[in-house]
Write a protein that holds these residues in place. Structure first.
Motif, PDB file in Angstrom:
ATOM      1  N   ARG A  84      -0.012  24.419  26.700  1.00 45.06           N
ATOM      2  CA  ARG A  84      -0.173  23.303  27.626  1.00 45.06           C
ATOM      3  C   ARG A  84       1.179  22.646  27.923  1.00 45.06           C
ATOM      4  O   ARG A  84       1.441  22.230  29.056  1.00 45.06           O
ATOM      5  N   LYS A  85       2.040  22.580  26.925  1.00 46.01           N
ATOM      6  CA  LYS A  85       3.353  21.977  27.115  1.00 46.01           C
ATOM      7  C   LYS A  85       4.226  22.783  28.069  1.00 46.01           C
ATOM      8  O   LYS A  85       5.139  22.246  28.699  1.00 46.01           O
ATOM      9  N   GLN A  86       3.966  24.083  28.166  1.00 41.85           N
ATOM     10  CA  GLN A  86       4.802  24.949  28.999  1.00 41.85           C
ATOM     11  C   GLN A  86       4.400  24.906  30.474  1.00 41.85           C
ATOM     12  O   GLN A  86       5.224  25.172  31.357  1.00 41.85           O
ATOM     13  N   ILE A  87       3.141  24.574  30.754  1.00 39.83           N
ATOM     14  CA  ILE A  87       2.657  24.650  32.133  1.00 39.83           C
ATOM     15  C   ILE A  87       3.450  23.758  33.089  1.00 39.83           C
ATOM     16  O   ILE A  87       3.813  24.201  34.192  1.00 39.83           O
ATOM     17  N   PRO A  88       3.789  22.504  32.730  1.00 37.73           N
ATOM     18  CA  PRO A  88       4.624  21.725  33.643  1.00 37.73           C
ATOM     19  C   PRO A  88       5.985  22.358  33.897  1.00 37.73           C
ATOM     20  O   PRO A  88       6.551  22.235  34.997  1.00 37.73           O
ATOM     21  N   ARG A  89       6.533  23.050  32.893  1.00 35.82           N
ATOM     22  CA  ARG A  89       7.803  23.754  33.088  1.00 35.82           C
ATOM     23  C   ARG A  89       7.638  24.886  34.107  1.00 35.82           C
ATOM     24  O   ARG A  89       8.510  25.117  34.942  1.00 35.82           O
ATOM     25  N   ILE A 121      -1.090  16.110  32.272  1.00 29.85           N
ATOM     26  CA  ILE A 121      -0.108  16.519  31.283  1.00 29.85           C
ATOM     27  C   ILE A 121       1.155  15.696  31.494  1.00 29.85           C
ATOM     28  O   ILE A 121       1.848  15.838  32.507  1.00 29.85           O
ATOM     29  N   ASP A 122       1.436  14.836  30.552  1.00 24.20           N
ATOM     30  CA  ASP A 122       2.646  14.019  30.630  1.00 24.20           C
ATOM     31  C   ASP A 122       3.847  14.841  30.169  1.00 24.20           C
ATOM     32  O   ASP A 122       3.723  15.737  29.330  1.00 24.20           O
ATOM     33  N   THR A 123       5.014  14.526  30.729  1.00 17.26           N
ATOM     34  CA  THR A 123       6.243  15.213  30.357  1.00 17.26           C
ATOM     35  C   THR A 123       7.307  14.182  29.990  1.00 17.26           C
ATOM     36  O   THR A 123       7.126  12.976  30.173  1.00 17.26           O
ATOM     37  N   LYS A 124       8.428  14.672  29.482  1.00 17.82           N
ATOM     38  CA  LYS A 124       9.540  13.793  29.116  1.00 17.82           C
ATOM     39  C   LYS A 124      10.372  13.398  30.329  1.00 17.82           C
ATOM     40  O   LYS A 124      11.279  12.567  30.207  1.00 17.82           O
ATOM     41  N   LEU A 125      10.049  14.007  31.478  1.00 20.66           N
ATOM     42  CA  LEU A 125      10.748  13.643  32.706  1.00 20.66           C
ATOM     43  C   LEU A 125      10.028  12.463  33.341  1.00 20.66           C
ATOM     44  O   LEU A 125       8.854  12.566  33.708  1.00 20.66           O
TER      45      LEU A 125
END
Length: 300
Positions: A84-89, A121-125
């Motif tokens: 899940r963390k990779q999908i925004p990337r 999905i929240d991101t660090k950006l």
């Protein structure tokens, strides 16, 4: 390791990428440009030189050199926070590469995973939160009309996956096969059979058993359970049918077949050997697994 169900779903979108556009537009209300070419493109989405990232399938809408929309298709069979963390990337990298709108379409095989995948999905950006377009069992209608199933065979196969234990769904799908082009029906039969639950497979078997003796035999599964068609005609004709079945299963499963291996399969006239190859093709990941323990020479 991806499951057969994961690989089958992925193969459906790769074989007919228009399916992704239809699912987004018709079932989720996502605006995707119409009347444009749709094609599968490379799925390598590296955002750093040290990281290799591959989405399941990447599809573009519009000219290949200047697409107007891009779709990332991800098959999600269970909750996986690392993935899940990779999908925004994936989405950000593809946007940087193509400079066009990007939609992430997640296909889930159970309702719980679909509900989880639909959460933002929240991101660090700062300001970048991704919300995926999700298709789960609740978004796949039970198709009980053979005409509708024939018009939309991929959706009908998905309907078998989610609702195949309902007799009208399995009956509509089996009936629709008879209205598909002869070279298409085997593929959709394999799709549905591999996606279906064990109970749905048994339902399909019962329907096939009650069908007429002239019902076409589409796969090793059908030959095993119904035994129709293989005893018709001359030995040469039966061998040709077996060879076609072996190649069909390999193609549907995405197993590469070289010209040499294709010639070996089509040139074989030993029905027992062909039957063994057909059974191995159901799980083989390469043609080498078909020919294991056999001499490296042309079969026949």
């Amino acid at each position: 390791m991806p499951s057969p169900q994961h690989d089958t779903l992925n193969l459906m979108f790769r074989n007919r990428p228009e399916l992704a556009v239809e699912m987004l537009r018709d079932h989720l209300g996502v605006e995707v440009p119409g009347g444009l070419p749709v094609q599968v493109v490379g799925n390598e989405l590296n955002d750093r030189l040290s990281k290799d990232r591959y989405a399941d399938t990447v599809i573009t809408v519009g000219p290949r050199h200047a697409p107007e929309h891009a779709i990332i298709v991800e098959i999600q069979q269970k909750k996986d926070e690392e993935k899940r963390k990779q999908i925004p990337r994936y989405a950000a990298t593809l946007w940087l590469q193509l400079d066009c709108p990007v939609t992430v379409l997640v296909i889930c095989t159970d309702a719980g995973t679909a509900e989880w995948a639909a959460k933002p999905i929240d991101t660090k950006l700062a300001g970048y939160t991704l919300r995926c377009a999700v298709i789960g069992p609740d978004q796949i209608p039970p198709i009980t009309d053979p005409a509708e199933a024939a018009a939309h065979p991929e959706l009908a196969a998905l309907s078998v996956m989610t609702h195949g234990e309902q007799p009208p769904v399995a009956e509509a799908f089996i009936a629709a096969l008879g209205h598909l082009p002869e070279d298409h029906a085997p593929h959709y039969y394999e799709y549905a059979y591999r996606l279906a639950s064990q109970a749905a497979r048994l339902m399909m078997e019962k329907i096939m058993e009650s069908a007429s003796a002239t019902w076409p035999v589409y796969s090793p599964f059908a030959r095993k359970h119904y035994g129709k068609g293989l005893e018709e005609g001359r030995t040469e004709g039966r061998a040709e049918g077996e060879a076609r079945a072996v190649l069909t299963v390999l193609q549907v499963r995405g197993v590469a077949v070289s010209d040499t291996d294709r010639a070996r399969i089509t040139g074989c006239t030993d029905l027992d050997r062909l039957d063994e190859w057909a059974r191995r093709a159901v799980t083989a990941t390469s043609t080498a697994e078909l020919f294991i323990d056999e001499p490296e020479r042309s079969a026949g």
